[in-house]
Design an enzyme around this catalytic site. Structure first.
Site, PDB file in Angstrom:
ATOM      1  N   PRO A  13      24.761   4.318  18.950  1.00  0.00           N
ATOM      2  CA  PRO A  13      24.472   2.804  18.840  1.00  0.00           C
ATOM      3  C   PRO A  13      23.148   2.420  19.448  1.00  0.00           C
ATOM      4  CG  PRO A  13      26.929   3.158  18.793  1.00  0.00           C
ATOM      5  CD  PRO A  13      26.181   4.501  19.260  1.00  0.00           C
ATOM      6  N   LEU A  15      22.180  -0.316  20.733  1.00  0.00           N
ATOM      7  CA  LEU A  15      22.663  -1.034  21.883  1.00  0.00           C
ATOM      8  C   LEU A  15      23.830  -0.510  22.707  1.00  0.00           C
ATOM      9  CD1 LEU A  15      22.091  -4.097  23.266  1.00  0.00           C
ATOM     10  CD2 LEU A  15      24.225  -4.690  22.282  1.00  0.00           C
ATOM     11  N   GLY A  16      23.781  -0.456  24.008  1.00  0.00           N
ATOM     12  CA  GLY A  16      24.829  -0.262  24.676  1.00  0.00           C
ATOM     13  C   GLY A  16      25.091  -1.125  26.057  1.00  0.00           C
ATOM     14  N   GLY A  18      25.325  -1.840  29.622  1.00  0.00           N
ATOM     15  CA  GLY A  18      24.802  -1.305  30.798  1.00  0.00           C
ATOM     16  C   GLY A  18      26.215  -1.602  31.843  1.00  0.00           C
ATOM     17  N   ASP A  43      27.276   2.556  28.697  1.00  0.00           N
ATOM     18  CA  ASP A  43      26.293   3.595  29.518  1.00  0.00           C
ATOM     19  C   ASP A  43      26.862   3.522  30.929  1.00  0.00           C
ATOM     20  OD1 ASP A  43      23.535   5.202  29.871  1.00  0.00           O
ATOM     21  OD2 ASP A  43      23.880   3.726  31.558  1.00  0.00           O
ATOM     22  N   TYR A  48      28.055   4.527  39.732  1.00  0.00           N
ATOM     23  CA  TYR A  48      28.188   2.988  39.626  1.00  0.00           C
ATOM     24  C   TYR A  48      29.844   2.752  40.206  1.00  0.00           C
ATOM     25  CZ  TYR A  48      24.468   3.474  36.337  1.00  0.00           C
ATOM     26  OH  TYR A  48      23.225   3.855  35.596  1.00  0.00           O
ATOM     27  N   LYS A  77      26.648  10.344  33.867  1.00  0.00           N
ATOM     28  CA  LYS A  77      25.495  10.990  34.533  1.00  0.00           C
ATOM     29  C   LYS A  77      25.965  11.760  35.870  1.00  0.00           C
ATOM     30  CE  LYS A  77      22.827   6.923  33.135  1.00  0.00           C
ATOM     31  NZ  LYS A  77      23.775   5.868  33.419  1.00  0.00           N
ATOM     32  N   HIS A 110      20.988  12.335  36.506  1.00  0.00           N
ATOM     33  CA  HIS A 110      20.929  11.148  36.844  1.00  0.00           C
ATOM     34  C   HIS A 110      19.441  10.934  37.333  1.00  0.00           C
ATOM     35  CE1 HIS A 110      22.848   6.990  37.704  1.00  0.00           C
ATOM     36  NE2 HIS A 110      21.663   6.733  37.698  1.00  0.00           N
TER      37      HIS A 110
END
Ligand code: A2P
Length: 317
Positions: A13, A15-16, A18, A43, A48, A77, A110
């Site tokens: 898709p 649009l993801g 974030g 994503d 993170y 990542k 990453h």
């Protein structure tokens, strides 16, 4: 929702959501809310520090029948401390365990930056390994084995320059299918778009709204605010949308995936709806005048005394 189709017919898709800067306490609500709005692409990244929480929200959404695993697109990542070729597979396995998933849709290197195995955040130059000691081609070969083991359906990179992509393409079995880079009207990356399109790679645009919620130490003084940019404001008025929506639509209309982060239900909806806005060729051309070669995320955090990495050699500029 538009999608980008891969050679094996998988659809990402465009649009993801974030998930960088998504705080632990906000995740559950945000992930469930975004799935209800229609988001299917998430994503993520080890660094993170929120993949477990995202995984449990995804699991509950699947168990509740809100979404099926096969309709989700989950990206994660490989972190800098995991570049050693015999660490890559086990690192991905830990990621899958954190998410509670059997496979990822996309796994990216990453940064083209390596640190010693136990150094998550490099604090001094000696924490880093240079790219002769730990070759990206070797890390990539281990990424390829993640595909062969069925742990991820696609592999790619993030923050790679054209020079590093070219070197990797010359020395790989499976080509990277995505390069995720900072991309917005202040840094339009026209050459990279042309290059990736020729090589059959997609681009995902990160920090499409300028990542204004970065911590103060990650921000420079006097950063430009894209929501205040006169041309962006003019275009937003023309297309009857907000500046943020125009920025998202700009990315989609250039054929790149885009991953705006929001925790606010109204803004999540606005961002989702922005993918339907059609921008004329003429206006896309007019937007080229806004380009400034400006990065919000400069990579300066890898530059320190004794580090082999500089902002210059990171981006090969
Ligand atoms: P919030 O999470 O409160 O909505 P980026 O995606 O470039 O990293 O930017 C994320 C930042 O942009 C966050 O501060 C987020 O705030 C804000 N943001 C996300 N969507 C919108 C929107 N539609 N309008 C205004 N700000 C937005």
């Amino acid at each position: 929702m538009k999608s980008l189709q891969f050679k094996n017919k998988d659809l990402m898709p465009i649009l993801g959501l974030g998930t960088w800067k998504l705080k632990t306490e906000e995740i559950y609500k945000t992930v469930r809310e975004s799935i209800n709005i229609g988001y299917r692409h998430f994503d993520c990244a080890f660094i993170y520090m929120n993949e477990k929480e995202i995984g449990s929200a995804l699991k509950d959404a699947i168990d509740a029948g809100d979404v099926k695993r096969e309709d989700l697109w989950i990206t994660s990542k490989l972190w800098n401390s995991e570049h050693e070729k015999n660490v890559v597979v086990s690192a991905l396995q830990r990621r899958l365990d954190d998410f509670g998933l059997d496979y990822l849709d996309l796994y990216l290197i990453h940064w083209p930056v390596a640190t010693k195995r136990n150094v998550v955040f490099a604090r001094e130059g000696s924490d880093f390994l240079n790219l002769e000691e730990i070759r990206l081609a070797d890390t990539w070969a281990a990424m390829e084995s993640c595909i062969e083991k069925g742990m991820t359906r696609h592999i790619g990179v993030s923050n790679f320059s054209i020079k590093k992509l070219t070197e990797l393409l010359a020395d790989c079995k499976i080509k990277p299918e995505v390069n995720q880079i900072e991309l917005h009207p202040l840094f339009q990356h026209k050459k990279m778009l042309n290059y990736c399109s020729k090589k059959g790679m997609y681009i995902t645009a990160y920090s499409p709204l300028g990542s204004r919620d970065r911590t103060p130490e990650m921000k420079a003084t006097n950063e430009p605010d894209m929501f205040e940019n006169p041309m962006v404001i003019l275009m937003a008025e023309k297309y009857n949308c907000t500046p943020a929506q125009f920025l998202i639509a700009w990315a989609v209309n250039r054929g790149t995936a885009v991953i705006p982060k929001s925790t606010n239900p109204e803004r999540l909806k606005l961002n989702f709806a922005a993918t339907e806005i059609k921008i004329s060729k003429k206006d896309l051309q007019q937007m080229e005048s806004v380009n400034k070669h400006f990065r919000y995320v400069t990579g300066a955090f890898f530059e320190m005394s004794g580090s082999p990495y500089t902002v210059k050699n990171l981006w090969d500029e």
